[in-house]
Design an enzyme around this catalytic site. Structure first.
Site, mmCIF file in Angstrom:
data_model
loop_
_atom_site.group_PDB
_atom_site.id
_atom_site.type_symbol
_atom_site.label_atom_id
_atom_site.label_comp_id
_atom_site.label_asym_id
_atom_site.label_seq_id
_atom_site.Cartn_x
_atom_site.Cartn_y
_atom_site.Cartn_z
ATOM 1 N N HIS A 175 1.737 4.484 -2.962
ATOM 2 C CA HIS A 175 1.901 5.934 -2.783
ATOM 3 C C HIS A 175 3.269 6.372 -3.314
ATOM 4 O O HIS A 175 3.380 7.362 -4.043
ATOM 5 C CB HIS A 175 1.814 6.317 -1.301
ATOM 6 C CG HIS A 175 0.460 6.230 -0.701
ATOM 7 N ND1 HIS A 175 -0.598 7.014 -1.092
ATOM 8 C CD2 HIS A 175 -0.016 5.453 0.305
ATOM 9 C CE1 HIS A 175 -1.655 6.731 -0.365
ATOM 10 N NE2 HIS A 175 -1.330 5.777 0.490
ATOM 11 N N HIS A 209 0.833 -1.210 0.000
ATOM 12 C CA HIS A 209 0.000 0.000 0.000
ATOM 13 C C HIS A 209 0.866 1.259 0.000
ATOM 14 O O HIS A 209 0.647 2.181 -0.794
ATOM 15 C CB HIS A 209 -0.926 -0.019 1.219
ATOM 16 C CG HIS A 209 -1.789 1.185 1.346
ATOM 17 N ND1 HIS A 209 -3.101 1.184 0.963
ATOM 18 C CD2 HIS A 209 -1.531 2.437 1.807
ATOM 19 C CE1 HIS A 209 -3.607 2.389 1.175
ATOM 20 N NE2 HIS A 209 -2.669 3.167 1.695
ATOM 21 N N GLU A 210 1.854 1.287 0.884
ATOM 22 C CA GLU A 210 2.723 2.468 0.969
ATOM 23 C C GLU A 210 3.595 2.610 -0.278
ATOM 24 O O GLU A 210 3.879 3.731 -0.711
ATOM 25 C CB GLU A 210 3.594 2.405 2.230
ATOM 26 C CG GLU A 210 2.819 2.380 3.532
ATOM 27 C CD GLU A 210 1.781 3.476 3.669
ATOM 28 O OE1 GLU A 210 2.015 4.603 3.185
ATOM 29 O OE2 GLU A 210 0.719 3.208 4.249
#
Length: 152
Positions: free
Chosen positions: A71, A67-68
């Site tokens: 980003h 998820h990170e």
């Protein structure tokens, strides 16, 4: 798991799922309470919550890392990196990353309840915080307060 191991894991996940290297630093941040991790826009570093690793294990941590990294890679390439952006949601689906991490199971702290009684009018006060009985008096009659009980 220490800082070197997590750095190596993030670099491996980045190459495996995104085909691009992770060129910045990753670390555990003990101050994170309600989130699994965060991507820092200015430094491009990633911070992860160690308690998620302790509680849910490596698989959940890899999901948070993916998820990170969504980003990270979208921001580096100049595309929409925010949760609401279409590019972000499409990349999450492509790498099978969770949009939200699991909820932390809070070990609820025992809430202390302090009871005080006025020595003159016998009015009882129930408080969650301790009262300095030398400084504070009864609001009704200005009498002295005495602690009755402390329940956990």
């Amino acid at each position: 798991m220490d800082e070197k191991e997590i750095q190596r894991l993030v670099e491996e996940v980045s190459l495996q799922y995104f085909g691009m290297p992770f060129l910045h630093k990753v670390k555990f941040n003990s101050r994170l309470r309600t989130t699994g991790g965060r991507y820092l826009l200015k430094s491009h570093n990633v911070e992860l919550n160690y308690r998620y690793y302790e509680m849910y294990g490596k698989e959940e941590l890899i999901g948070i890392i993916k998820h990170e990294l969504c980003h990270y890679h979208l921001h580096i390439t100049g595309r929409g990196y925010k949760h609401r952006d279409r590019d972000f949601r499409e990349l999450l689906k492509k790498v099978d990353a969770p949009r939200f991490c699991k909820r932390m199971i809070n070990e609820e702290k025992e809430k202390k309840i302090y009871k005080y009684e006025c020595m003159e009018c016998l009015l009882q006060y129930v408080r969650r915080r301790q009262i300095n009985t030398k400084r504070y008096v009864c609001g009704k009659c200005k009498g002295k307060l005495k602690p009755i009980s402390k329940t956990s």
